[in-house]
Motif scaffolding. Sequence first.
Motif, PDB file in Angstrom:
ATOM      1  N   PHE A  47       0.833  -1.207   0.000  1.00  0.00           N
ATOM      2  CA  PHE A  47       0.000   0.000   0.000  1.00  0.00           C
ATOM      3  C   PHE A  47       0.866   1.255   0.000  1.00  0.00           C
ATOM      4  N   LEU A  48       1.917   1.269   0.815  1.00  0.00           N
ATOM      5  CA  LEU A  48       2.776   2.446   0.908  1.00  0.00           C
ATOM      6  C   LEU A  48       3.598   2.654  -0.365  1.00  0.00           C
ATOM      7  N   ILE A  49       4.110   1.568  -0.947  1.00  0.00           N
ATOM      8  CA  ILE A  49       4.900   1.702  -2.175  1.00  0.00           C
ATOM      9  C   ILE A  49       4.064   2.328  -3.283  1.00  0.00           C
ATOM     10  N   HIS A  50       2.876   1.774  -3.508  1.00  0.00           N
ATOM     11  CA  HIS A  50       2.031   2.293  -4.593  1.00  0.00           C
ATOM     12  C   HIS A  50       1.473   3.679  -4.257  1.00  0.00           C
ATOM     13  N   GLY A  51       1.070   3.873  -2.995  1.00  0.00           N
ATOM     14  CA  GLY A  51       0.517   5.174  -2.607  1.00  0.00           C
ATOM     15  C   GLY A  51       1.533   6.288  -2.700  1.00  0.00           C
ATOM     16  N   LEU A  52       2.747   6.059  -2.194  1.00  0.00           N
ATOM     17  CA  LEU A  52       3.785   7.082  -2.250  1.00  0.00           C
ATOM     18  C   LEU A  52       4.227   7.353  -3.686  1.00  0.00           C
ATOM     19  N   SER A  53       4.231   6.321  -4.537  1.00  0.00           N
ATOM     20  CA  SER A  53       4.582   6.522  -5.950  1.00  0.00           C
ATOM     21  C   SER A  53       3.551   7.403  -6.644  1.00  0.00           C
ATOM     22  N   ILE A  54       2.267   7.189  -6.335  1.00  0.00           N
ATOM     23  CA  ILE A  54       1.211   8.024  -6.916  1.00  0.00           C
ATOM     24  C   ILE A  54       1.351   9.467  -6.433  1.00  0.00           C
ATOM     25  N   MET A  55       1.641   9.643  -5.153  1.00  0.00           N
ATOM     26  CA  MET A  55       1.840  10.999  -4.614  1.00  0.00           C
ATOM     27  C   MET A  55       3.017  11.680  -5.309  1.00  0.00           C
TER      28      MET A  55
ATOM     29  N   VAL B  17      -2.096  13.425  -1.450  1.00  0.00           N
ATOM     30  CA  VAL B  17      -2.297  12.428  -0.397  1.00  0.00           C
ATOM     31  C   VAL B  17      -3.585  11.643  -0.634  1.00  0.00           C
ATOM     32  N   VAL B  18      -4.687  12.361  -0.928  1.00  0.00           N
ATOM     33  CA  VAL B  18      -5.979  11.697  -1.159  1.00  0.00           C
ATOM     34  C   VAL B  18      -5.903  10.794  -2.382  1.00  0.00           C
ATOM     35  N   ARG B  19      -5.265  11.273  -3.417  1.00  0.00           N
ATOM     36  CA  ARG B  19      -5.132  10.491  -4.657  1.00  0.00           C
ATOM     37  C   ARG B  19      -4.354   9.207  -4.409  1.00  0.00           C
ATOM     38  N   GLY B  20      -3.236   9.327  -3.693  1.00  0.00           N
ATOM     39  CA  GLY B  20      -2.444   8.138  -3.404  1.00  0.00           C
ATOM     40  C   GLY B  20      -3.183   7.146  -2.546  1.00  0.00           C
ATOM     41  N   ALA B  21      -3.858   7.624  -1.485  1.00  0.00           N
ATOM     42  CA  ALA B  21      -4.582   6.729  -0.589  1.00  0.00           C
ATOM     43  C   ALA B  21      -5.801   6.112  -1.264  1.00  0.00           C
ATOM     44  N   MET B  22      -6.498   6.892  -2.084  1.00  0.00           N
ATOM     45  CA  MET B  22      -7.735   6.423  -2.704  1.00  0.00           C
ATOM     46  C   MET B  22      -7.478   5.308  -3.719  1.00  0.00           C
ATOM     47  N   PHE B  23      -6.426   5.465  -4.522  1.00  0.00           N
ATOM     48  CA  PHE B  23      -6.179   4.474  -5.570  1.00  0.00           C
ATOM     49  C   PHE B  23      -5.374   3.272  -5.077  1.00  0.00           C
ATOM     50  N   SER B  24      -4.540   3.442  -4.050  1.00  0.00           N
ATOM     51  CA  SER B  24      -3.803   2.289  -3.536  1.00  0.00           C
ATOM     52  C   SER B  24      -4.554   1.579  -2.415  1.00  0.00           C
TER      53      SER B  24
ATOM     54  N   PRO C 252      -4.789  -3.789  -1.113  1.00  0.00           N
ATOM     55  CA  PRO C 252      -4.705  -4.847  -0.101  1.00  0.00           C
ATOM     56  C   PRO C 252      -5.958  -5.724  -0.039  1.00  0.00           C
ATOM     57  N   PHE C 253      -7.130  -5.138  -0.238  1.00  0.00           N
ATOM     58  CA  PHE C 253      -8.381  -5.913  -0.196  1.00  0.00           C
ATOM     59  C   PHE C 253      -8.494  -6.824  -1.418  1.00  0.00           C
ATOM     60  N   LEU C 254      -8.029  -6.348  -2.581  1.00  0.00           N
ATOM     61  CA  LEU C 254      -8.049  -7.185  -3.778  1.00  0.00           C
ATOM     62  C   LEU C 254      -7.109  -8.382  -3.633  1.00  0.00           C
ATOM     63  N   ILE C 255      -5.980  -8.183  -2.934  1.00  0.00           N
ATOM     64  CA  ILE C 255      -5.044  -9.281  -2.719  1.00  0.00           C
ATOM     65  C   ILE C 255      -5.553 -10.232  -1.643  1.00  0.00           C
ATOM     66  N   LYS C 256      -6.124  -9.692  -0.568  1.00  0.00           N
ATOM     67  CA  LYS C 256      -6.521 -10.521   0.566  1.00  0.00           C
ATOM     68  C   LYS C 256      -7.669 -11.466   0.233  1.00  0.00           C
ATOM     69  N   ARG C 257      -8.455 -11.139  -0.784  1.00  0.00           N
ATOM     70  CA  ARG C 257      -9.573 -12.017  -1.157  1.00  0.00           C
ATOM     71  C   ARG C 257      -9.101 -13.240  -1.941  1.00  0.00           C
ATOM     72  N   LEU C 258      -7.845 -13.258  -2.396  1.00  0.00           N
ATOM     73  CA  LEU C 258      -7.348 -14.323  -3.263  1.00  0.00           C
ATOM     74  C   LEU C 258      -6.817 -15.500  -2.457  1.00  0.00           C
ATOM     75  N   PRO C 259      -7.108 -16.728  -2.887  1.00  0.00           N
ATOM     76  CA  PRO C 259      -6.423 -17.902  -2.322  1.00  0.00           C
ATOM     77  C   PRO C 259      -5.075 -18.074  -3.022  1.00  0.00           C
TER      78      PRO C 259
END
Length: 309
Positions: A104-112, A151-158, A162-169
Amino acid sequence: MTTFNDSSYNPSAFILRGFPGLEGAHSWIAVPLCLMYLIALLGNSAILYIIRMQPSLHEPMYLFLAMLAALDILLATNTMPKVLLLLWFDLYEISLNGCLIQMFLIHGLSIMESTILVAMAFDRYVAICNPLRHSSILTNHRISCVVLIAVVRGAMFSGPLPFLIKRLPFCSSRTLSHPFCVHQDLMKLACADTLPNVIYGLTAILLLMGIDSLLISLSYVMILRTVCRLSRKESQKAFNTCISHVSAVLIFYIPLIGLSVVHRFADRSSPTMHIVMGDIYLFVPPVLNPIVYGIKTTKIRMSIVRFFQ
């Protein structure tokens, strides 16, 4: 190096990958990476300190540079300590939640960071194409709005990642391709349909990095049109004010494109190529940005000289 059996390790954890075939040299590889991390911390911290202490640098260009330096420190600190622990102490395992937070932080900070680069391009456009209105357009209030948008853009899109990954087996293998966690890498280990992840990731890239790169390119097209009408001396001065930003854009986007290409042609590239491109994407921009701005920006360079004197 500890050998891991993918079918027996804790299912709530992932295994980070060092440099395949170079396990015996991990301690030596960690030395230049540690030096890069220290340079990134010291260089970007120096930029922040100088801009904060020099009232003459409280201008939009330098305020945006301070934001870029802060993001570089956060991005490097989010990943480098774990990489050094892996290389020096063979700590390859990372918990699922720790991996998702890092992703989440890698993608969010990159977007910021991409958002700030767009703001810096707009600042250069206004400064060169409409200099008389520069201070009235880029007010402190609007600069604060840019920070909030980033900040909002990075948090909103990243945030959904985590939820998309956590739903996967996941399958028996949970060994990642990098010494850190990114969405593309985690997604490939799943044993289920990852089409929603692919669609969301592609949409986010097109809506964020794609549009950002187009806006930056458009800004420089307008700048070039204006510069072509100036005298040679004035045009050279205008170009000099843009060199640092153009370098920062190239330093950010070229490794990003390279990493995307490596993931796209994963079956044809070696594991070492994955790791090298990932390391370049995360660790090189925080090291080079303060060096480029320190050398190419006259006010920053003179402030550094006065600081050491």
